[in-house]
Design a protein around this motif. Sequence first.
Motif: not given
Length: 325
Positions: A40-56
């Motif tokens: 779960r830590s790794a998944k949240f880390r990846r999610l943080l890395e993807q933050a800011g992707e374009p789209g509403a």
Amino acid sequence: MANALSNLEPEMLARAVDFLYLSETRSTYNIEDEIPDNNRSAKFRRLLEQAGEPGALSEEQLVQWQSQIVGPLSIEASYRNSQNWLSRPGGRLRNIADFIPPPPTLVDSMMDSVAEVAALAAGRGLHPVLAAACSSFGLVYVHPFLDGNGRLHRFLLHHVLRQAGFTPAGVVLPLSARMLKDLPRYSALLKSYSRPRTELLDYLLDAESATILVRSPQPAWLYAYFDATEMCEFILECVKLCVEEDLLDEVAYLRAHDLTVRELGNWLDMRQSQLNTLIDVIVQGHGKLSRNKRKLAERLSDAEVERMEATVNSRFAEYFERHAP
């Protein structure tokens, strides 16, 4: 933000940011009194890395994020279709709700409004920090899911700030770590919204059967409007401290660590990983290797340990001064 990063070497910045990702991941779960496993830590880390992707901001997007944040049994396919509530944990059944969020009939329209506020940052209609604060607190007040709302709310801060270009790509601010350091203030902000609204409601809560019946009306006006001044001030302070203290503090730590490794390496024959661990442990002990940790250096004499400690104290002098007990 850009000015604070401009003087840092790319390699040093990357190392500092790597630690800040770890700090943010641990802290957002710690706020919920959770300790995530490595997956779960790794998944949240990846999610943080993807933050800011374009789209509403959309229901589909939030559902996807929620599935990355919660455990497999708590994944939801859509916004909630039942009334939820928050109640402090305790040894006995309290049958008291600390917060009763909007009814499910209002969730879609209120989340559309949250998305509109979030979009103001990317469209330059509102300062990114203000848009991030208002939309993220708006999300947690709506509580669109049965689980994961707090972590989603804090993740949304990162998403909006990076989408607006405020936070550079690849950089993360340890906002949750800052919130954790000032948890009473953060909790008070959440209660400033939840408490007065819940106090106006007549409800019947049966904690044993996990059901709630709200007997009084829950009009949109009760939930849709709130004064976000203190929330914005709090997030602005957190951002400021993350940039001016946390990021630069980690860089200072790494510089001192590198100098210590170089100096100790001149006379100490030890594996790099073991040496790194020993330095970190001595720094955690504010310049001393505790008796409990002495086994980490069992092959070293007392004189050699004292020499290590002296080197750490010399190289980390400014760091220790800033972090005095």
